[in-house]
Design a protein around this motif. Structure first.
Motif, PDB file in Angstrom:
ATOM      1  N   VAL A 437       0.730  -1.293  -0.011  1.00 55.96           N
ATOM      2  CA  VAL A 437       0.134   0.236   0.040  1.00 55.96           C
ATOM      3  C   VAL A 437       0.916   1.238  -0.014  1.00 55.96           C
ATOM      4  O   VAL A 437       1.989   1.196   0.421  1.00 55.96           O
ATOM      5  N   GLU A 484      -4.718   5.307   2.964  1.00 52.96           N
ATOM      6  CA  GLU A 484      -3.667   4.043   2.372  1.00 52.96           C
ATOM      7  C   GLU A 484      -4.669   3.781   1.305  1.00 52.96           C
ATOM      8  O   GLU A 484      -5.687   3.264   1.297  1.00 52.96           O
ATOM      9  N   PRO A 486      -3.995   0.677  -1.979  1.00 50.98           N
ATOM     10  CA  PRO A 486      -3.461  -0.446  -2.265  1.00 50.98           C
ATOM     11  C   PRO A 486      -2.606  -0.163  -3.576  1.00 50.98           C
ATOM     12  O   PRO A 486      -2.935   0.832  -4.623  1.00 50.98           O
ATOM     13  N   ASP A 741      -2.139  -8.906   3.938  1.00 49.46           N
ATOM     14  CA  ASP A 741      -2.333  -7.582   4.537  1.00 49.46           C
ATOM     15  C   ASP A 741      -2.906  -7.606   5.868  1.00 49.46           C
ATOM     16  O   ASP A 741      -3.850  -8.248   5.877  1.00 49.46           O
TER      17      ASP A 741
END
Length: 874
Positions: A437, A484, A486, A741
């Motif tokens: 990310v 954030e 990806p 993740d």
């Protein structure tokens, strides 16, 4: 009746008995002195050393005074003999009185003459060695030198100076007698030649001088010869070890860790530009991945292990022992960072890149991976154990962060445009590129409420057409708001990189685990002992099993089998089965079980209760040792302050791993939840730590009792915000993108990580490396647990005794203590079974009845008597 009562009382007093509560009589215990323990006491040896040192000073003063006063005192000693010591009317000239005159006359006149002074050196060496616990000179070697020196020197002095009543006894009575005998047998000349030969031999034997002929070479440099005593040292090595006290200085070399350096390049803004996107990328330094077992380190370990082995032969209460210093080589100077030029995109905004270039690989021998030498001697049980090498792991893909300038520019413009649609202006925007990310940090304009940006999470996700948008408003410790996003191209974080890092190799953690990398590409390495328990949850296929393997592999790379044990519970029967081959190295199990990996629910319940028994036993040991936690206890045990004969032992860490907790709760319920909650509440201080993983993070699985005692939690991707709040007490886990993740909550902070990837073949390689080495005879055995429900309603039958009845009886008789807690600690039993054994011992007449808080009386005093009783019982 009164007369009869008095007679009874007198008889009882005569027999050494006392009356208790007016009902029964109890034999008083005789206090016995443990001479063996007294002889091992360090204080006893110090007292003996002080007495010996004073004796050497006394003899030296007495002999020296005798050399000047022998004529005055000789007649008195001859006339009275030993009676002079008790004759108060006689006076002597010796400085130490009548005792000094008599002892000097005996040793100098009757025995060895001037050579008697050698006796002072012997008592001096003994006294200093014992009083100061430091070897000045070998006691046994000095005794041989003194013995031969007395004979050779006294005979030589008697031969040279002769002997007579009016002459000073240079050689003493023994020297004169031997000298006269040799003269009669060999003559004067032969005796002289023999004495010269003996004196020369004695001198060479004691001082070993070097006789070197001058070299004839003209330009040869001087050569320093060093005298050796090879043959003598080999013959006397065993005698020196009897009184040697070995001291090794403690020196620790700390290797400096270079900090991250970030090159900041400020460029002037172009006119009309409203925002600058600053992309920050941090790349992991390339560590030198050479093998751990280089030749120099191996030789150093062998030397230390040999010293440990010698020290292990000393008594329990001996002096502490330490390891040799190991100082890693310093890191090379970092290369100067090259300048980074700004890149300009089609939008007209300048993208300033802050980056750290890859570090140059270290030269051979400069930055090698060095494992810490084990500081405690139980590692000598497996002294040839080698830690797994990094070559067993693979580097998955490229460790370099992939940058896509077009993607960064597009995302920046979309974020700015979306916020402007809602009349939200920002002052600054920057980007930090991570493995999976990218974190965009924005500084809103003055007057903009943070909640407005937080509520636009779905709108920003729609504009970016990305899955897993997560807004952090604000970022803890910063005056920015984080978004954030990806990456399109993701980077795999390999386990090999984390284990080779400086942060993992040179930490001081008790149980270091490498989990993954943060968004800023920093390695996330923490101490499991400080967590102290870990809860992992996430949907199926999101990386829980890989995360468990990463934690277990981290511990296998850093800990010795004597320092840590695993209790592995795997209801699915396939996830943790790869570790079954290291059963004799790192696994713990119940006595009598064939498999160390627990899969049956009933055995899981027994194992958890056995861990509770182990916890209680360890707390008893800590109480007796006066320690608050396992670290203080093991430090005392290493320093030889705890006696193993009293049940003390080195306590390894125990890590309980449960792969699928929900299945156990569904099948066993409270039988599993209660011991888990008890371990989570109490087991931290005695070195038992829990790692629990589940794919169903619902409130009926992860109850409030469990959550309260698991402050460290890991959440992989879940399906709903409710599940995220169940695990982390906050949302965000539903926005993760899967495949490792994760969010970890530790010390009150929630951090986003990319879990390190370790494939199953890599785990098998590590396991094969360990299992191929010599292990313990069996796995670490937990205390035996007997289900009380199976024994309800069963009365005690003398013919149906416990299988451990004989062992318990011998333990009680050997220690002469009828204590239930003694059976618990030494035999690793639960309280109920230990109490039942004590009742059986009472029924068999081996121990007396219960006396409340006091220990029971042991009615059988010797093992021979016990064996007769056991044979009689059948």
């Amino acid at each position: 009746m009164a007369t009869k009562s008095k007679k009874t009382s007198a008889k009882a007093s005569k027999n050494g008995k006392k009356k208790i509560d007016g009902k029964g009589w109890k034999q008083e215990k005789d206090e016995r002195i443990d001479w063996q323990k007294l002889a091992r006491d360090e204080r006893t040896w110090k007292i003996v050393g002080a007495v010996s040192l004073l004796a050497s000073i006394f003899l030296f003063i007495a002999f020296t005074s005798y050399f000047f006063t022998w004529r005055e005192d000789q007649s008195v000693v001859f006339s009275r003999g030993i009676g002079i010591l008790f004759d108060g009317d006689r006076s002597v000239s010796n400085l130490l009185g009548r005792l000094g005159a008599y002892i000097s006359h005996f040793f100098v006149h009757k025995c060895f003459g001037i050579a008697s002074l050698l006796l002072c050196t012997f008592f001096f060496v003994v006294g200093v060695n014992l009083l100061f616990s430091r070897k000045v000179f070998s006691i046994w070697r000095n005794l041989k030198y003194v013995t031969l020196g007395l004979l050779v020197l006294s005979v030589s002095l008697a031969y040279v100076f002769g002997s007579g009543n009016d002459q000073f006894p240079f050689g003493g009575g023994v020297g004169s007698m031997i000298s006269n005998s040799l003269k009669g047998a060999l003559g004067t000349v032969g005796t002289g030649a023999l004495l010269v030969l003996l004196a020369a031999g004695y001198f060479i034997w004691q001082f070993n001088p070097a006789f070197n002929l001058p070299e004839r070479k003209k330009a040869a440099p001087p050569v320093l010869e060093q005298s050796t005593e090879e043959e003598e040292e080999e013959e006397e090595e065993q005698e020196e070890e009897d009184d040697a006290k070995l001291f090794i200085p403690v020196t620790k070399g700390n290797k400096l860790k270079p900090g991250d350096q970030v090159l900041n390049i400020e460029e002037p803004e172009e006119e009309g530009s409203m925002h600058d996107l600053q992309m920050v990328e941090r790349e992991e330094e390339q560590e030198d991945e050479e093998e751990i077992g280089d030749e120099a380190l191996t030789m150093e370990k062998e030397i230390v292990n040999d010293l440990f082995h010698r020290h292990d032969q000393l008594e329990v209460n001996d002096i502490p022992f330490h390891t040799l210093p190991v100082t890693p080589d310093p890191d090379p100077e970092p290369e100067p960072l090259p300048p980074v030029t700004p890149r300009t995109f089609t939008s007209g905004l300048e993208l300033e890149i802050k980056t750290v270039p890859d570090a140059e690989p270290a030269e051979d021998g400069v930055d090698k991976v060095i494992e810490n030498l084990p500081p405690y001697e139980p590692t000598l049980d497996l002294r040839d154990y080698k830690y797994p090498g990094l070559e067993l792991l693979e580097t998955h893909g490229s460790e370099k962060i992939i940058q896509d300038p077009a993607e960064l520019e597009t995302n920046k413009n979309q974020i700015i445009a979306t916020l402007r649609n809602y009349s939200i202006e920002i002052q600054k925007i920057s980007a930090t590129v991570g493995p999976t990310v990218t974190l965009y940090e924005i500084v809103p304009a003055a007057g903009v409420r943070i909640s407005r940006i937080k509520n636009l999470e779905d709108d920003i996700a729609l504009s970016l057409a990305a899955l897993g948008i997560r807004i952090i408003a604000p970022i803890p410790g910063k005056g920015t708001i984080g978004i954030e996003v990806p990456n399109v191209k993701k980077t795999v974080v390999s386990m090999k990189t984390l284990l080779a890092s400086e942060k993992f190799q040179h930490n001081t953690f008790s149980l270091p685990i490498a989990i993954g990398k943060k968004i800023d590409n920093d390695n996330y390495i923490v101490d499991l002992a400080s967590m102290p328990h870990l809860l992992m949850a996430g949907a199926t296929g999101q990386g829980k099993s890989v995360g468990l393997n990463a934690i277990l592999v981290s511990l296998l790379y850093k800990k010795h089998p004597s320092q840590m044990k695993f209790v592995l519970i795997d209801p699915k029967k396939v996830e943790l089965s790869v570790y079954r081959h290291i059963e004799k190295h790192f696994l713990a199990k119940l006595p009598g079980e064939e498999e160390a990996i627990i899969t049956d629910t009933k055995k899981v319940v027994h194992t958890l209760n056995a861990l509770c028994i182990e916890m209680d036993n360890r707390y008893d040991l800590l109480k007796e040792a006066g320690a608050r936690n396992i670290k203080e206890y093991n430090e005392k045990f290493v320093k030889r302050k705890l006696n193993p004969q009293k049940g003390h032992q080195y306590l390894p860490f125990i890590v309980l791993v449960i792969d699928e907790f929900a299945d156990l709760i569904m099948t066993a319920g409270k039988e599993v939840e209660m011991p888990i909650a008890r371990l989570a509440q109490l087991a931290r201080a005695i070195g038992i730590h829990l790692i629990i993983a589940t794919q169903r993070p619902s409130v009926n699985i992860i109850t409030g009792t469990i959550k309260a005692n698991f402050p460290a939690r890991i959440a992989f991707k879940v399906s709903s915000k409710i599940d995220s709040r169940t695990i982390l007490d906050t949302g965000g886990a539903e926005q993760l993108i899967g495949k490792g993740d994760m969010l970890i909550s530790h010390n009150g902070e929630v951090t986003r990580l990319q879990c390190a990837f370790v494939d199953t073949p890599e785990v098998e390689e590590v396991v094969d490396c360990i299992s191929g080495q010599r292990g313990y005879p069996q796995a670490f055995l937990l205390p035996e647990y007997v289900d009380e429900k199976e024994l309800e309603g069963k009365d005690f039958d003398s013919a149906d005794r416990d299988s451990l009845f004989g062992d318990a009886a011998r333990l009680i008789v050997q220690n002469q203590v009828g204590s239930t807690s003694l059976l618990q600690r030494r035999m690793k039993l639960g309280y109920n079974r230990a109490g039942r054994l004590m009742d059986q011992l009472e029924a068999a007449g081996i121990v007396g009845p219960n006396q409340g808080s006091k220990s029971r009386d042991v009615l059988i005093k010797t093992e021979m008597e016990l064996q007769e009783r056991l044979d009689m019982l059948g």
